[in-house]
Motif scaffolding. Structure first.
Motif, PDB file in Angstrom:
ATOM      1  N   PRO A 169       0.638  -1.078  -0.188  1.00 11.85           N
ATOM      2  CA  PRO A 169      -0.030   0.106  -0.214  1.00 11.85           C
ATOM      3  C   PRO A 169       0.766   1.169   0.173  1.00 11.85           C
ATOM      4  N   GLY A 170       0.493   2.401  -0.546  1.00 12.20           N
ATOM      5  CA  GLY A 170       0.541   3.459  -0.611  1.00 12.20           C
ATOM      6  C   GLY A 170       1.438   3.795  -2.328  1.00 12.20           C
ATOM      7  N   GLY A 171       2.178   4.652  -2.290  1.00 12.76           N
ATOM      8  CA  GLY A 171       2.741   5.391  -3.798  1.00 12.76           C
ATOM      9  C   GLY A 171       3.811   4.633  -4.404  1.00 12.76           C
ATOM     10  N   ALA A 172       3.914   4.686  -4.977  1.00  7.50           N
ATOM     11  CA  ALA A 172       5.361   3.570  -5.841  1.00  7.50           C
ATOM     12  C   ALA A 172       6.395   4.113  -7.068  1.00  7.50           C
ATOM     13  N   TYR A 173       7.332   4.514  -6.791  1.00  9.19           N
ATOM     14  CA  TYR A 173       8.109   5.644  -7.872  1.00  9.19           C
ATOM     15  C   TYR A 173       9.039   4.390  -8.674  1.00  9.19           C
ATOM     16  N   LEU A 174       8.798   4.371  -9.526  1.00 12.39           N
ATOM     17  CA  LEU A 174       9.640   3.622 -10.978  1.00 12.39           C
ATOM     18  C   LEU A 174      10.678   4.460 -11.783  1.00 12.39           C
ATOM     19  N   TYR A 175      11.820   3.775 -11.985  1.00 13.65           N
ATOM     20  CA  TYR A 175      13.258   4.637 -13.301  1.00 13.65           C
ATOM     21  C   TYR A 175      13.321   4.066 -14.096  1.00 13.65           C
ATOM     22  N   GLN A 176      13.260   5.274 -14.819  1.00  8.71           N
ATOM     23  CA  GLN A 176      13.232   4.919 -16.679  1.00  8.71           C
ATOM     24  C   GLN A 176      13.805   3.811 -17.315  1.00  8.71           C
TER      25      GLN A 176
END
Length: 583
Positions: free
Chosen positions: A411-418
């Motif tokens: 749960p929560g947000g997530a960041y992906l890197y190109q």
């Protein structure tokens, strides 16, 4: 032999993370980082640019992310790849013009993508108009007071004002030559000498950045990722400090303290990190963003802060919306450690009513498809070269897919890197003559730096520069193996890493996993991470990552909806994560 859970359906008595019923978009958003230099080149000069980004945005709609974050594209001499800003209100000609930024914003919004831009408030470029004015005005002037100038120590003032080191190596102080040609004062730069630190005790600095926020908000941006968010305020008197802070960590046991193996030194003990005064700055920024109404414009902190209890202070209800969970990024591929960091992270975030924001890779760290190709506990360096031990690329990718599947089930947000959606590995054999990271120069090559994770993206295997642009020019060389990871080699191909990410993002959204409650599942061996997500859309979903040597049996009636790799007769193999609906 197959290991089975003795009580695979037994759950913790209560979830350690309650369901999130706030429908604000950012609380569960998946945000994709674009490093503009390396995403797509529209004009063939070898440098990525804003028109190139705009032309490739459909890829991100296809992928299924909610928003993009753009690393700096502002006017800059590029001493630190744009994190040395000369003009916060304009686009560097290398990347285009303000009209190109407007076009990118418009196209992204047409595609349903929100846009977050980088903000660099700790320091400017030494070519910023304010710093040039400070040099011209001389000691004691109002212009110099916008930065941190001090007289030197010693009889002739020829020693730095204190003993602080730069994150990039060497002293954090540089002496200037005054207008009359004599040696003069020293200025502080926690990073490169071309990145002088602002004086955040100065009202004009605070007013200027609130104006910059409004400038970009008025153009339509949806938020800001704040660089070095924990570094703006320095301790009064600038006392000596006898430790050098490595913001990115040097081993992949950075989160070992979650098991009380290592007690972290609180970052606010340093006179230049995590000082309490930063929080009033972000409260004032939050008021600016809130004045733009709904949907919310957001702030995300890049704050390398320990322990977690201090890190979550940046995300109190009247401050920032998100802060990267770097403890999770730094946790070794050990089930016990992963369970501990997930539990502690969510409990800390819940204590201030914020979501945790998960991340595994970015432009400052070795890509996780490469990091995980080493044995857990291996010393993690700032950059990998041809003379270093090389990772097991296949194992690294398998673990990276499993780690991402675990992360996106939380749960929560997530960041992906190109490029991580392609399974892209670090460039680990780059010849030193191509390296541009200031860390490489300032440490005399002792630290290779971050260029290996910043290499241009491969789009088309059989095109010059793997389709990065209309020519074969790329500002950093691409390893030959990158062709096998190109978008055109994976799009629509069952089992590819790109299609895995698409499945995960679509299923995550469908099941509402970003807003679900979470509980530990008991009965599995110590080398298994077993969690149960539950929510109105998802029902009960088992998120199970097997880090052990033997395949793991799923509970009877479990319906697998996503898996990081093939199962073995319905069982979960080593280094594989599954999501399975439970009856």
């Amino acid at each position: 032999m197959t290991r089975t859970a003795s009580h695979p359906a037994v759950r913790a008595a209560a979830p350690f993370h309650p369901a999130d019923h706030d429908d604000a978009w950012w609380r569960s958003a998946v945000i994709y980082q674009i490093y503009p230099r390396s995403w797509a080149d529209s004009d063939g000069d070898g440098m990525g640019d804003l028109p190139g980004i705009t032309a490739r945005l459909e890829h991100l709609q296809y992928l299924g992310v909610d928003a993009i974050w753009l690393s700096p594209f502002y006017t800059s001499p590029q001493a630190d790849a744009g994190y040395d800003v000369a003009d916060y209100r304009d686009v560097d000609p290398r990347f285009g013009a303000l009209a190109d930024a407007d076009a990118l914003l418009a196209r992204a919004h047409e595609l349903g993508l929100k846009v977050i831009v980088d903000l660099v408030p700790n320091h400017s470029s030494d070519e910023h108009a304010w710093f040039r004015a400070a040099l011209a005005a001389g000691p004691g002037s109002p212009e110099r007071d916008r930065y941190i100038f001090r007289d030197g120590r010693g009889p002739a003032g020829d020693e730095p004002p204190n003993n602080w080191d730069s994150v990039f190596g060497g002293s954090a102080w540089t002496r200037v030559t005054e207008a009359d040609g004599t040696p003069g004062q020293w200025y502080l730069h926690l990073f490169d000498p071309k990145q002088p630190d602002f004086n955040w005790d100065h009202d004009e600095v605070r007013a200027e950045f609130e104006s910059v926020l409004r400038f970009w908000l008025d153009r339509g941006v949806d938020g800001f990722r704040v660089d070095v968010a924990h570094g703006l305020v320095k301790q009064p008197g600038l006392p000596d400090w006898h430790n050098r802070t490595h913001m990115l960590g040097e081993t992949d046991e950075a989160a070992a303290h979650v098991l009380d193996k290592v007690k972290p030194q609180p970052t606010n003990l340093s006179p230049y990190w995590d000082q309490d005064g930063v929080h009033e700055i972000y409260r004032s920024w939050r008021r600016v963003l809130d004045s733009y109404g709904t949907p919310a414009r957001i702030l995300c902190a890049e704050a390398w802060v320990e322990p977690q209890e201090r890190a979550v202070l940046y995300t109190r209800p009247d401050e920032m919306h998100q802060a990267f969970n770097f403890d999770f990024l730094g946790t070794p591929w050990v089930a016990e450690d992963l369970v501990a960091v997930i539990e502690r992270s969510l409990e800390a975030a819940d204590s201030v009513g914020a979501p945790s924001t998960w991340v595994l890779s970015n432009h400052d760290v070795v890509r996780h498809a490469t990091r995980l190709g080493y044995a857990p506990g291996t010393k993690r360096k700032n950059g990998i070269g041809a003379d270093d031990p090389q990772p097991d690329r296949a194992r690294g990718l398998q673990r990276a897919r499993a780690a991402t599947t675990l992360m996106l089930g939380l749960p929560g947000g997530a960041y992906l890197y190109q490029g991580e959606e392609l399974g892209l590995p670090e460039s680990t054999t780059m010849p030193d003559e191509f390296r541009q990271d200031p860390t490489f120069v300032r440490t005399g090559g002792e630290e290779l730096g971050r260029d290996g994770c910043r290499v241009p993206i491969p789009w088309t295997k059989d095109a010059p520069g793997f389709g990065f642009g209309p020519s074969d020019r790329t500002w950093l060389p691409q390893p030959e193996v990158y062709g096998d990871y190109a978008v055109d080699q994976q799009r629509g191909v069952a089992g590819s890493t790109l299609e895995l990410y698409r499945t995960l993002l679509a299923t995550r959204a469908e099941l509402g996993l970003g807003r679900a409650s979470l509980a530990l599942v008991e009965g599995y061996a110590a080398d298994v991470v077993a969690l149960e997500a539950a929510g109105p859309e998802s029902g009960r979903v088992l998120v199970l990552a097997n880090l052990g040597d033997e395949a793991v049996e799923l509970p009877a009636g479990a319906d697998v909806v996503a898996a990081s790799g093939p199962l073995a007769d319905g069982r979960v193999p080593t280094d594989t994560t599954v999501w399975a609906r439970l009856a």
